[in-house]
Design a protein around this motif. Structure first.
Motif, PDB file in Angstrom:
ATOM      1  N   ILE A  62       0.263 -27.591 -34.326  1.00  0.00           N
ATOM      2  CA  ILE A  62       1.340 -26.626 -34.607  1.00  0.00           C
ATOM      3  C   ILE A  62       0.783 -25.432 -35.385  1.00  0.00           C
ATOM      4  CG2 ILE A  62       3.451 -26.271 -35.963  1.00  0.00           C
ATOM      5  CD1 ILE A  62       4.203 -29.187 -35.119  1.00  0.00           C
ATOM      6  N   VAL A  66       1.065 -21.661 -33.880  1.00  0.00           N
ATOM      7  CA  VAL A  66       1.802 -20.646 -34.639  1.00  0.00           C
ATOM      8  C   VAL A  66       0.846 -19.579 -35.183  1.00  0.00           C
ATOM      9  CG1 VAL A  66       3.214 -20.242 -36.709  1.00  0.00           C
ATOM     10  CG2 VAL A  66       3.713 -22.178 -35.210  1.00  0.00           C
ATOM     11  N   LEU A  69      -0.468 -17.379 -32.309  1.00  0.00           N
ATOM     12  CA  LEU A  69       0.545 -16.409 -31.858  1.00  0.00           C
ATOM     13  C   LEU A  69       0.681 -15.259 -32.850  1.00  0.00           C
ATOM     14  CD1 LEU A  69       3.330 -18.842 -30.567  1.00  0.00           C
ATOM     15  CD2 LEU A  69       2.050 -17.193 -29.188  1.00  0.00           C
ATOM     16  N   LEU A  70       0.708 -15.580 -34.132  1.00  0.00           N
ATOM     17  CA  LEU A  70       0.858 -14.540 -35.149  1.00  0.00           C
ATOM     18  C   LEU A  70      -0.359 -13.620 -35.225  1.00  0.00           C
ATOM     19  CD1 LEU A  70       2.592 -16.637 -37.953  1.00  0.00           C
ATOM     20  CD2 LEU A  70       3.646 -14.893 -36.497  1.00  0.00           C
ATOM     21  N   GLY A  80      -0.750 -14.860 -39.870  1.00  0.00           N
ATOM     22  CA  GLY A  80      -1.426 -15.757 -38.934  1.00  0.00           C
ATOM     23  C   GLY A  80      -2.805 -16.150 -39.436  1.00  0.00           C
TER      24      GLY A  80
END
Length: 129
Positions: A62, A66, A69-70, A80
């Motif tokens: 996860i 996440v 993506l950030l 990120g």
């Protein structure tokens, strides 16, 4: 002119870096990349222990998805990078202590993360004040 080239290079590196982490995170859930058959015994023991813990691999997955993506999105790249920092430390330590075969790639990705963090240093100042 140099700043424009620098920002474009950083964008491309951040994009590749983020996509690599998104891919690694998704693989932790979907298992579409097989484990290499020639892993050293110590690495197999570490991976077995991590899988035994149960919650650790999904948590890292996860964080990778996440964080990746950030990092891809310039406006959220700083947060990120913070999310991926502990994951990258783990990757570097694993490649230093257990199996050095992936160390050059780990160092390259560590350098990209360091550049992202350095480029966003002003955004981190409120965290240390």
């Amino acid at each position: 002119m140099k700043s424009s080239i620098k920002s474009k290079v950083l964008f491309v590196l951040s994009l590749l870096f983020g996509l690599m982490f998104i891919n690694a995170g998704l693989n932790k859930f979907l298992n579409y990349m097989p484990m290499p058959g020639n892993l050293p015994e110590r690495m197999v023991k570490v991976m077995t222990a991590i899988m035994e813990i149960g919650w650790l691999l999904p948590l890292v997955g996860i964080a990778e998805i996440v964080g990746g993506l950030l990092v891809v999105i310039p406006k959220t790249r700083a947060i990120g990078a913070l999310i991926l920092f502990p994951v990258m430390v783990g990757i570097l330590l694993t490649n230093i202590v257990i199996d050095m075969s992936g160390l050059p790639i780990a160092i390259a990705f560590g350098a990209v993360l360091a550049w992202i963090i350095y480029d966003n240093k002003v955004k981190y100042l409120p965290l240390i004040k």
